[in-house]
Design a protein around this motif. Sequence first.
Motif, PDB file in Angstrom:
ATOM      1  N   LEU A 469      12.349   9.648-122.674  1.00  0.00           N
ATOM      2  CA  LEU A 469      12.564   8.765-121.529  1.00  0.00           C
ATOM      3  C   LEU A 469      14.001   8.840-121.017  1.00  0.00           C
ATOM      4  CD1 LEU A 469      10.538   5.662-122.749  1.00  0.00           C
ATOM      5  CD2 LEU A 469      10.046   6.986-120.686  1.00  0.00           C
ATOM      6  N   GLY A 470      14.923   9.097-121.921  1.00  0.00           N
ATOM      7  CA  GLY A 470      16.332   9.173-121.540  1.00  0.00           C
ATOM      8  C   GLY A 470      16.642  10.312-120.588  1.00  0.00           C
ATOM      9  N   LYS A 471      15.713  11.261-120.467  1.00  0.00           N
ATOM     10  CA  LYS A 471      15.900  12.410-119.579  1.00  0.00           C
ATOM     11  C   LYS A 471      15.154  12.243-118.261  1.00  0.00           C
ATOM     12  CE  LYS A 471      16.113  15.331-123.704  1.00  0.00           C
ATOM     13  NZ  LYS A 471      15.414  16.396-124.487  1.00  0.00           N
ATOM     14  N   THR A 472      14.452  11.143-118.110  1.00  0.00           N
ATOM     15  CA  THR A 472      13.658  10.925-116.906  1.00  0.00           C
ATOM     16  C   THR A 472      14.434  10.133-115.862  1.00  0.00           C
ATOM     17  OG1 THR A 472      12.716   8.846-117.706  1.00  0.00           O
ATOM     18  CG2 THR A 472      11.562  10.880-118.312  1.00  0.00           C
ATOM     19  N   SER A 473      13.844  10.018-114.682  1.00  0.00           N
ATOM     20  CA  SER A 473      14.482   9.240-113.616  1.00  0.00           C
ATOM     21  C   SER A 473      14.529   7.757-113.958  1.00  0.00           C
ATOM     22  CB  SER A 473      13.741   9.446-112.294  1.00  0.00           C
ATOM     23  OG  SER A 473      12.393   9.032-112.399  1.00  0.00           O
ATOM     24  N   PHE A 474      13.673   7.299-114.893  1.00  0.00           N
ATOM     25  CA  PHE A 474      13.712   5.887-115.302  1.00  0.00           C
ATOM     26  C   PHE A 474      15.098   5.499-115.815  1.00  0.00           C
ATOM     27  CE2 PHE A 474       9.077   6.665-116.696  1.00  0.00           C
ATOM     28  CZ  PHE A 474       8.583   6.346-115.440  1.00  0.00           C
ATOM     29  N   ALA A 475      15.776   6.461-116.440  1.00  0.00           N
ATOM     30  CA  ALA A 475      17.042   6.167-117.122  1.00  0.00           C
ATOM     31  C   ALA A 475      18.272   6.405-116.257  1.00  0.00           C
ATOM     32  CB  ALA A 475      17.137   7.022-118.390  1.00  0.00           C
ATOM     33  N   HIS A 476      18.086   6.763-115.013  1.00  0.00           N
ATOM     34  CA  HIS A 476      19.232   7.064-114.146  1.00  0.00           C
ATOM     35  C   HIS A 476      20.198   5.880-114.096  1.00  0.00           C
ATOM     36  CE1 HIS A 476      21.546   8.147-110.545  1.00  0.00           C
ATOM     37  NE2 HIS A 476      21.163   9.394-110.802  1.00  0.00           N
ATOM     38  N   PRO A 477      21.506   6.141-114.211  1.00  0.00           N
ATOM     39  CA  PRO A 477      22.481   5.031-114.268  1.00  0.00           C
ATOM     40  C   PRO A 477      22.525   4.161-113.014  1.00  0.00           C
ATOM     41  CG  PRO A 477      23.578   7.177-114.067  1.00  0.00           C
ATOM     42  CD  PRO A 477      22.153   7.452-114.385  1.00  0.00           C
ATOM     43  N   ASN A 478      22.126   4.699-111.878  1.00  0.00           N
ATOM     44  CA  ASN A 478      22.137   3.898-110.648  1.00  0.00           C
ATOM     45  C   ASN A 478      20.909   3.013-110.501  1.00  0.00           C
ATOM     46  OD1 ASN A 478      24.533   5.082-109.943  1.00  0.00           O
ATOM     47  ND2 ASN A 478      23.670   6.464-108.407  1.00  0.00           N
ATOM     48  N   CYS A 479      20.002   3.129-111.449  1.00  0.00           N
ATOM     49  CA  CYS A 479      18.709   2.456-111.298  1.00  0.00           C
ATOM     50  C   CYS A 479      18.650   1.152-112.082  1.00  0.00           C
ATOM     51  CB  CYS A 479      17.597   3.396-111.773  1.00  0.00           C
ATOM     52  SG  CYS A 479      15.958   2.695-111.609  1.00  0.00           S
ATOM     53  N   ARG A 480      18.318   0.081-111.384  1.00  0.00           N
ATOM     54  CA  ARG A 480      18.027  -1.204-112.019  1.00  0.00           C
ATOM     55  C   ARG A 480      16.558  -1.495-111.761  1.00  0.00           C
ATOM     56  NH1 ARG A 480      22.238  -5.615-109.956  1.00  0.00           N
ATOM     57  NH2 ARG A 480      21.052  -6.853-111.454  1.00  0.00           N
ATOM     58  N   SER A 481      15.786  -1.614-112.822  1.00  0.00           N
ATOM     59  CA  SER A 481      14.354  -1.817-112.639  1.00  0.00           C
ATOM     60  C   SER A 481      13.819  -2.721-113.735  1.00  0.00           C
ATOM     61  CB  SER A 481      13.609  -0.480-112.666  1.00  0.00           C
ATOM     62  OG  SER A 481      13.521   0.020-113.995  1.00  0.00           O
ATOM     63  N   TRP A 482      12.566  -3.168-113.534  1.00  0.00           N
ATOM     64  CA  TRP A 482      11.926  -4.013-114.547  1.00  0.00           C
ATOM     65  C   TRP A 482      11.377  -3.186-115.697  1.00  0.00           C
ATOM     66  CZ3 TRP A 482       6.714  -3.228-115.445  1.00  0.00           C
ATOM     67  CH2 TRP A 482       5.937  -2.673-114.426  1.00  0.00           C
ATOM     68  N   TYR A 483      11.583  -1.870-115.635  1.00  0.00           N
ATOM     69  CA  TYR A 483      11.110  -0.993-116.700  1.00  0.00           C
ATOM     70  C   TYR A 483      11.990  -1.068-117.955  1.00  0.00           C
ATOM     71  CZ  TYR A 483       8.479   1.456-112.989  1.00  0.00           C
ATOM     72  OH  TYR A 483       7.633   1.779-111.964  1.00  0.00           O
ATOM     73  N   LYS A 484      13.193  -1.580-117.810  1.00  0.00           N
ATOM     74  CA  LYS A 484      14.120  -1.512-118.935  1.00  0.00           C
ATOM     75  C   LYS A 484      14.936  -2.797-119.079  1.00  0.00           C
ATOM     76  CE  LYS A 484      17.407   1.062-116.019  1.00  0.00           C
ATOM     77  NZ  LYS A 484      18.120   2.339-115.851  1.00  0.00           N
ATOM     78  N   ARG A 485      15.534  -2.911-120.250  1.00  0.00           N
ATOM     79  CA  ARG A 485      16.359  -4.082-120.547  1.00  0.00           C
ATOM     80  C   ARG A 485      17.746  -3.908-119.949  1.00  0.00           C
ATOM     81  NH1 ARG A 485      16.408  -6.223-126.395  1.00  0.00           N
ATOM     82  NH2 ARG A 485      18.066  -4.683-126.549  1.00  0.00           N
ATOM     83  N   ALA A 486      18.539  -4.972-120.047  1.00  0.00           N
ATOM     84  CA  ALA A 486      19.900  -4.935-119.505  1.00  0.00           C
ATOM     85  C   ALA A 486      20.759  -3.879-120.195  1.00  0.00           C
ATOM     86  CB  ALA A 486      20.546  -6.316-119.638  1.00  0.00           C
TER      87      ALA A 486
END
Length: 577
Positions: A469-486
């Motif tokens: 997951l750390g290599k996917t777009s989910f983990a992009h530093p500019n992204c704030r989403s409900w997919y991940k914790r703070a």
Amino acid sequence: MAPNKYYPQLEVGNKNYTEAAVVIIGAGISGICTAINLLNNNIHNFVIVEKSGGLGGTWRDNKYPGCCCDINSHLYSYSFEQNPNWSRLYPGQEEMLRYLHTVAEKYKLFRYIRFNSSVKEARWDGEARKWKTAIEVTGSKDAEFADHYTLNSDFLVSAVGQLNSPYYPSIPGIEEFQGKIIHTSRWDWTYDYKGKRIGIIGNGATAAQVIPSVAPDAAQLTVFQRTPNWLLPRYDAAVWKPFRLLFKYFPFSLWKIRAWMMDFREAFFTVIQDQGSGWAAYAQKNSIDMLKKQIPNRPDLWEKLVPNYPVGCKRVIVSDDYYPTFTRDNVTLETNPIEKITKNGITVEGGIEHEFDLIVLATGFRTVEFMHPIQLYGANGRALSDIWRDGAHALYGVTVDSLPNFAMLYGPNTNLGHNSIILMIESQAKYIHALISQVLEARQQGQSLAIMPNPKRTVAFNEEIQETLGKTSFAHPNCRSWYKRADGKITNNWSSTVVEYQKTLSKVDWTDFILEGYGAEQLATKKRKTYLGRVREESLFTYRDWVFVMAGLLGTWGIWAVKGKGALEGFRSWVSF
């Protein structure tokens, strides 16, 4: 096995009201699917407890203006109960709820459901090897009989999902507002919003449906946007009646349409997996082209509506009417941060105050707090809050350390950003039944069995998916989403395709678990694996093959029709549409 000697699999009645083989928490898509799986395997001694007054889960709770499915209807449905009569490619909330009611009625599920029954906590009794679930009866009439009780079971299933508890933002002054505040998941249809000044906080998937729906009736609509989203066209349309007839009388064609939809959405995972892929570039270009076409000659809005993160980082919104809404004279896009809510409206950075009659909170759910507000206590009284102190995690998103004879659907790291969640849920229900059947087999012998994931296996599994997951777009530093914790840990999303998940759950590897009690040694050392299989829904052959098969079927139908006057009339009626 001694059939029904010690543990008859009968429906729970008055005399054994507080005892059940299985307790399922939630009567939404997951709970319904689990119950049907049990019934299909001749397990009737279960209870579904539902805190609401009706079934449907998210499709009962969410009934805001414009609420509809953002996955194609023919794919967002059970594989075993496909619906040839969807009215649209993306049906509205009411049609989705009717579908779930139809399925529940077909399988006679209502007699297994206890509505207005809220779970406060559940505790594992290690000595009895049973779950003791505390139920609070919230329906006033039912509460006259007993306002609370404890329900004992051999197995506990959570089907509460991820989109369950509304998230109310902690904005200073929110209690002071003298107008109306409505959360989208708790919409008040008794309130007439026509001609009102409306402020909408949020611009995600829900807001993108609400905004175009309420804008024509609002005196003034202001959308408060924190970060923009990538949008792609929905291409929604009514399903032509001849196609519905084709789907009904030639189910193979419906399976093929479903397979095409699944193929396309599975391919879209490349956008998430590889931010530099051609798919990702195409999706980004398509979104920007649509923006500029639907809002021409407005570079000021283009700048506000184009994200600075890759496609797929947040849920991609599909909409045909979101962008055009911002060309209306009565609609304003506000991108300055909110400072506070006043008695009259909302103040943003710079001291500008917008006055409203209605504030709509399109702020989503408490997604990283799985099971909230239910308290769970597992082996040796260990609390779920302690187990998940570093973030929610589970083995395959289904079973949790220190929680024996417990499983969940739509659990940690099983959400999708590209495909239908029902495809995941069906695999989970099948997997969970395999666990339940072993526990109940022990009960049939007057014994007991406890099944709990091995913590080492859980850690290894989660380390592997977090690395991916750390290599996917989910983990992009500019992204704030409900997919991940703070802290950046992605607790909600699956790390691969649906097909890969289905393959993962196509068997139970008993060496993944700590087993105690009847049959434990047999499972761990001799049987080792139970093969479950999976429903394969991706394309099995080419589109060309499909055309030839359909031509053959239609030709056969035509020949058959000519042989009988009544059949011929029926055929003529069909082709006349």
